[in-house]
Design a protein around this motif. Structure first.
Motif, mmCIF file in Angstrom:
data_model
loop_
_atom_site.group_PDB
_atom_site.id
_atom_site.type_symbol
_atom_site.label_atom_id
_atom_site.label_comp_id
_atom_site.label_asym_id
_atom_site.label_seq_id
_atom_site.Cartn_x
_atom_site.Cartn_y
_atom_site.Cartn_z
ATOM 1 N N LEU A 60 50.376 -9.738 38.292
ATOM 2 C CA LEU A 60 49.001 -10.048 38.130
ATOM 3 C C LEU A 60 48.305 -9.077 38.804
ATOM 4 N N TRP A 61 48.564 -8.750 40.042
ATOM 5 C CA TRP A 61 48.047 -7.933 41.045
ATOM 6 C C TRP A 61 48.026 -6.379 40.503
ATOM 7 N N GLU A 62 48.966 -6.100 39.764
ATOM 8 C CA GLU A 62 49.079 -4.651 39.202
ATOM 9 C C GLU A 62 48.254 -4.473 38.207
ATOM 10 N N ASN A 63 47.942 -5.580 37.306
ATOM 11 C CA ASN A 63 47.237 -5.463 36.225
ATOM 12 C C ASN A 63 45.727 -5.429 36.560
ATOM 13 N N ALA A 64 45.508 -6.289 37.846
ATOM 14 C CA ALA A 64 44.187 -6.229 38.165
ATOM 15 C C ALA A 64 43.669 -4.926 38.942
ATOM 16 N N LEU A 65 44.543 -4.444 39.875
ATOM 17 C CA LEU A 65 44.303 -3.274 40.728
ATOM 18 C C LEU A 65 44.963 -1.962 40.668
ATOM 19 N N GLY A 66 45.871 -1.987 39.795
ATOM 20 C CA GLY A 66 46.850 -0.807 39.342
ATOM 21 C C GLY A 66 48.285 -0.753 40.252
ATOM 22 N N LYS A 67 48.876 0.183 40.013
ATOM 23 C CA LYS A 67 50.159 0.478 40.670
ATOM 24 C C LYS A 67 49.962 0.380 42.147
ATOM 25 N N SER A 115 41.940 -10.070 31.614
ATOM 26 C CA SER A 115 43.007 -9.287 30.580
ATOM 27 C C SER A 115 41.935 -7.995 30.115
ATOM 28 N N LEU A 116 40.673 -8.299 29.783
ATOM 29 C CA LEU A 116 39.883 -7.040 29.337
ATOM 30 C C LEU A 116 39.707 -6.142 30.285
ATOM 31 N N GLN A 117 39.676 -6.449 31.665
ATOM 32 C CA GLN A 117 39.342 -5.531 32.642
ATOM 33 C C GLN A 117 40.851 -4.954 33.289
ATOM 34 N N GLY A 118 41.735 -5.336 32.769
ATOM 35 C CA GLY A 118 43.146 -5.014 33.488
ATOM 36 C C GLY A 118 43.504 -3.775 33.052
ATOM 37 N N THR A 119 44.545 -3.225 33.841
ATOM 38 C CA THR A 119 45.207 -1.746 33.703
ATOM 39 C C THR A 119 46.075 -1.965 32.605
ATOM 40 N N TYR A 120 46.545 -3.313 32.094
ATOM 41 C CA TYR A 120 47.532 -3.580 31.099
ATOM 42 C C TYR A 120 46.908 -3.559 29.695
ATOM 43 N N LEU A 121 45.540 -3.485 29.424
ATOM 44 C CA LEU A 121 44.853 -3.553 28.568
ATOM 45 C C LEU A 121 45.271 -2.642 27.404
ATOM 46 N N ASN A 122 45.703 -3.061 25.969
ATOM 47 C CA ASN A 122 45.954 -2.421 24.944
ATOM 48 C C ASN A 122 45.112 -3.237 23.651
ATOM 49 N N GLU A 123 45.200 -2.421 22.681
ATOM 50 C CA GLU A 123 44.346 -2.840 21.358
ATOM 51 C C GLU A 123 44.994 -4.185 21.077
ATOM 52 N N PHE A 124 46.161 -4.640 21.159
ATOM 53 C CA PHE A 124 46.581 -6.044 20.647
ATOM 54 C C PHE A 124 45.772 -7.012 21.608
ATOM 55 N N SER A 125 45.725 -6.789 22.950
ATOM 56 C CA SER A 125 45.296 -7.822 23.793
ATOM 57 C C SER A 125 43.715 -7.774 23.738
ATOM 58 N N LYS A 126 43.160 -6.313 23.674
ATOM 59 C CA LYS A 126 41.777 -6.545 23.279
ATOM 60 C C LYS A 126 41.038 -7.292 22.265
ATOM 61 N N SER A 127 41.769 -7.202 21.184
ATOM 62 C CA SER A 127 41.703 -7.567 19.907
ATOM 63 C C SER A 127 41.368 -9.170 19.936
ATOM 64 N N TYR A 128 42.336 -9.888 20.424
ATOM 65 C CA TYR A 128 42.109 -11.210 20.941
ATOM 66 C C TYR A 128 41.343 -11.736 21.871
ATOM 67 N N GLY A 129 41.312 -10.837 23.061
ATOM 68 C CA GLY A 129 40.536 -11.190 24.287
ATOM 69 C C GLY A 129 39.072 -11.211 23.689
ATOM 70 N N GLU A 130 38.651 -10.072 23.228
ATOM 71 C CA GLU A 130 37.299 -10.024 22.799
ATOM 72 C C GLU A 130 36.872 -11.131 21.889
ATOM 73 N N LYS A 131 37.992 -11.710 20.930
ATOM 74 C CA LYS A 131 37.279 -12.707 20.213
ATOM 75 C C LYS A 131 37.191 -14.080 20.836
ATOM 76 N N ALA A 132 38.054 -14.141 21.783
ATOM 77 C CA ALA A 132 38.138 -15.568 22.953
ATOM 78 C C ALA A 132 36.926 -15.545 23.657
ATOM 79 N N LEU A 133 36.646 -14.397 24.161
ATOM 80 C CA LEU A 133 35.390 -14.155 25.070
ATOM 81 C C LEU A 133 34.088 -14.515 24.411
#
Length: 364
Positions: free
Chosen positions: A339-346, A207-225
């Motif tokens: 999943l692939w688009e999030n990981a590697l882009g469009k 999630s934290l290294q994906g192209t879909y990342l936003n502050e909503f995801s980042k906030s939860y992802g950083e805490k979980a990590l």
């Protein structure tokens, strides 16, 4: 730009002993004499105990026609298993007041799917995809006894169908209620606890290294990590604090991917699961071991966690497979387009070719 209106779990209760409130929590949702159905992970069938030393099956608050069904989750849920359970309940009771899943991620997914199939026509295989479910399911409660998958908060229920492994992803999928009681995960087997914990860790990396990342995801992802790092790198022995932290890491990790996506490890492990029946957590670990080109820092840290916790990750599971079998896994994996688009882009299809994916599977 149109933003997704994200559906969350309706109610959450957290704390040691919160399972004891289950009877009063579900009471307002009982409809006449229609029963509550408790889908209990078959791990607890022979009187397995929870952190308080009591057999979990004896703590289920049965009333009237309520029924406990032990869910065989030796393998991850199949659409045929979901359909059979839903038919069994309809034939026996006509309707039910609710479905309560108690167990690991597979049991929680099974509970969500059965809830939906109590009210939606056809087979659960018809709803494998995104936003295909059109009718709300019956009341459903998720109670994890393993932590890491994030199944308690996700809008998907991952199922293996006739032709693919894919979730019923919809706004009707999330639980009506979850009960997060750290006592319930206290006696989890060490290896299983690690594998599900790594599922959470890998959620965060993807999630934290994906192209879909936003502050909503980042906030939860950083805490979980951060919680995963504390549990699996900084702690020298497992204690009640680890149970609490892992339960919240799972919740936060699930929330992180809800507004983003997972990535390469999950996309590849879906193929393993479909063809070989590899369980989700261990499958992610097998794949993560070989993903340095995509997540170099995450893979290095993952390997430190494996070493510190004395875990053996299986190797050579794809040895001797036929071309046809490799093609089956590749087809399932490449079907996970978000999943692939999030990981590697469009332009991911130009990057992850069938040949490159075949080479990756051959290493596993």
């Amino acid at each position: 730009m149109k933003f997704r209106n994200f559906k969350m779990v309706d109610y959450v209760v957290y704390g040691h002993g919160s399972f004891n409130q289950l009877d009063e929590i579900i009471a307002p949702h009982r409809k006449g004499d229609a029963p509550m159905i408790f889908l209990l992970d078959h791990f607890f069938e022979n009187g397995a105990v929870t952190g308080d030393g009591k057999a979990l099956v004896n703590r289920v608050p049965l009333r009237g026609k309520d029924k406990v069904i032990f869910a065989d989750v030796t393998f991850e849920p199949k659409t045929t298993q979901v359909d059979k359970l839903a038919k069994q309940l309809k034939d026996e009771f006509g309707t039910v007041s609710g479905i309560i899943g108690i167990g690991g991620g597979s049991t929680l997914d099974l509970a969500k799917a059965v809830s939906l199939m109590m009210t939606n026509p056809g087979s659960s295989a018809d709803y494998q995809g995104w936003d295909l479910v059109k009718v709300p399911g019956v009341y459903k409660v998720g109670i994890p006894t393993l932590s890491g998958t994030g199944a308690e908060v996700s809008r998907t229920t991952v199922l293996t169908g006739p032709t693919r492994k894919l979730g019923m992803n919809s706004d009707f999928t999330p639980f009506s209620q979850i009960v997060l009681d750290p006592e319930l995960i206290a006696n989890a087997p060490v290896n299983q606890r690690f594998y599900t914990g790594m599922d959470c860790y890998i959620h965060c990396i993807e999630s934290l290294q994906g192209t879909y990342l936003n502050e909503f995801s980042k906030s939860y992802g950083e805490k979980a990590l951060q919680l995963c790092q504390q549990i699996f790198l900084e702690k020298d022995s497992w204690d009640a604090e680890c149970d609490e932290k892992l339960m919240m890491a799972s919740f936060a990790g699930g929330m992180s991917i809800a507004y983003s996506q997972v990535g390469v490890a999950h996309a590849v492990s879906y193929g393993l699961s479909y063809l070989l029946g590899t369980k989700h957590g261990i499958g992610n670990c097998i794949v993560m071991n070989h993903l340095e080109p995509y997540y170099p820092a995450g893979v290095a840290e993952f390997k430190r966690m494996v070493e510190k916790n004395n875990i053996d990750i299986p190797v050579g599971i794809c040895k001797g497979l036929t071309d046809e079998q490799f093609d089956t896994m590749i087809n399932v994996s490449l079907g996970m387009k978000p999943l692939w688009e999030n990981a590697l882009g469009k332009d991911w299809e130009k990057i992850m070719t069938r040949e490159k994916l075949r080479a990756l599977y051959e290493k596993l």
